[in-house]
Write a protein that holds these residues in place. Structure first.
Motif, short mmCIF file in Angstrom:
data_model
loop_
_atom_site.label_atom_id
_atom_site.label_comp_id
_atom_site.label_asym_id
_atom_site.label_seq_id
_atom_site.Cartn_x
_atom_site.Cartn_y
_atom_site.Cartn_z
N CYS A 1 -29.84 48.77 85.79
CA CYS A 1 -30.71 47.59 85.74
C CYS A 1 -31.29 47.39 84.34
N ILE A 2 -31.65 48.45 83.68
CA ILE A 2 -32.17 48.34 82.31
C ILE A 2 -31.11 47.70 81.42
N GLY A 3 -29.86 48.13 81.56
CA GLY A 3 -28.78 47.53 80.77
C GLY A 3 -28.63 46.05 81.06
N ALA A 4 -28.70 45.68 82.33
CA ALA A 4 -28.59 44.27 82.71
C ALA A 4 -29.75 43.46 82.15
N TRP A 5 -30.94 44.01 82.24
CA TRP A 5 -32.12 43.29 81.77
C TRP A 5 -32.09 43.10 80.26
N VAL A 6 -31.65 44.11 79.54
CA VAL A 6 -31.56 43.99 78.08
C VAL A 6 -30.54 42.91 77.70
N ALA B 1 -24.27 34.98 73.55
CA ALA B 1 -25.15 34.84 74.71
C ALA B 1 -24.34 34.75 76.01
N ALA B 2 -23.20 34.07 75.97
CA ALA B 2 -22.34 33.99 77.16
C ALA B 2 -21.77 35.37 77.49
N ILE B 3 -21.34 36.10 76.48
CA ILE B 3 -20.81 37.46 76.71
C ILE B 3 -21.90 38.36 77.27
N LEU B 4 -23.11 38.27 76.70
CA LEU B 4 -24.22 39.06 77.22
C LEU B 4 -24.57 38.66 78.66
N GLY B 5 -24.44 37.39 78.99
CA GLY B 5 -24.67 36.94 80.35
C GLY B 5 -23.65 37.51 81.32
N ILE B 6 -22.39 37.55 80.88
CA ILE B 6 -21.33 38.13 81.72
C ILE B 6 -21.61 39.60 81.96
#
Length: 146
Positions: free
Chosen positions: A117-122, A14-19
């Motif tokens: 943005c789609i990548g960021a949102w996912v 989750a931290a990696i996905l947040g970064i």
């Protein structure tokens, strides 16, 4: 590392996905001056604080045990900040997306921003999902009774 439970690994992901989500959000804002996010510095601050809170939720259970108040509050704060980052970015991109899908479908820069943005949102939504799932699991393995 041997003491880590499944929740700890979910928090790390989750931290990696947040970064990655934060990076893609910043990237989508800096691709074009016309489509910059108005509160980018606030979004960056929220993303960094959320990632720090996830790191606290990773480290705290190894010292305080499973489901301690510090890691619980950290996970809740990280979820709230990920949601803020997601919602703020979506709300500022609504007009761009509406234009792309109606009258301005030849805007290649707009489509690039949209896909970023789609990548960021996912990434942010998956991070939220992993944090929620991890909050119900053990972060550290319990010692076996002899």
């Amino acid at each position: 590392m041997k003491k880590f439970g499944i929740a700890c690994y979910l928090n790390i992901v989750a931290a990696i996905l947040g970064i990655v989500g934060l990076f893609l959000t910043v990237r989508s804002s800096t691709m074009s001056a016309d489509n910059a996010l108005t509160n980018l510095s606030t979004l960056i601050l929220a993303g960094v604080v959320a990632i720090v809170l996830v790191c606290v939720a990773i480290v705290a259970p190894s010292r305080l045990g499973n489901h301690d108040p510090l890691s619980t509050v950290s996970v809740l704060g990280a979820i709230a900040l990920y949601c803020y980052l997601f919602g703020s970015c979506v709300s500022q991109r609504v007009m761009l997306i509406a234009g792309l899908f109606s009258f301005n479908d030849a805007n290649t820069m707009g489509w690039s921003i949209f896909y970023t943005c789609i990548g960021a949102w996912v990434c942010l939504l998956l991070g939220i999902l992993l944090l929620v799932i991890g909050s119900f699991l053990n972060s550290v393995k319990e010692p076996k009774a002899a």
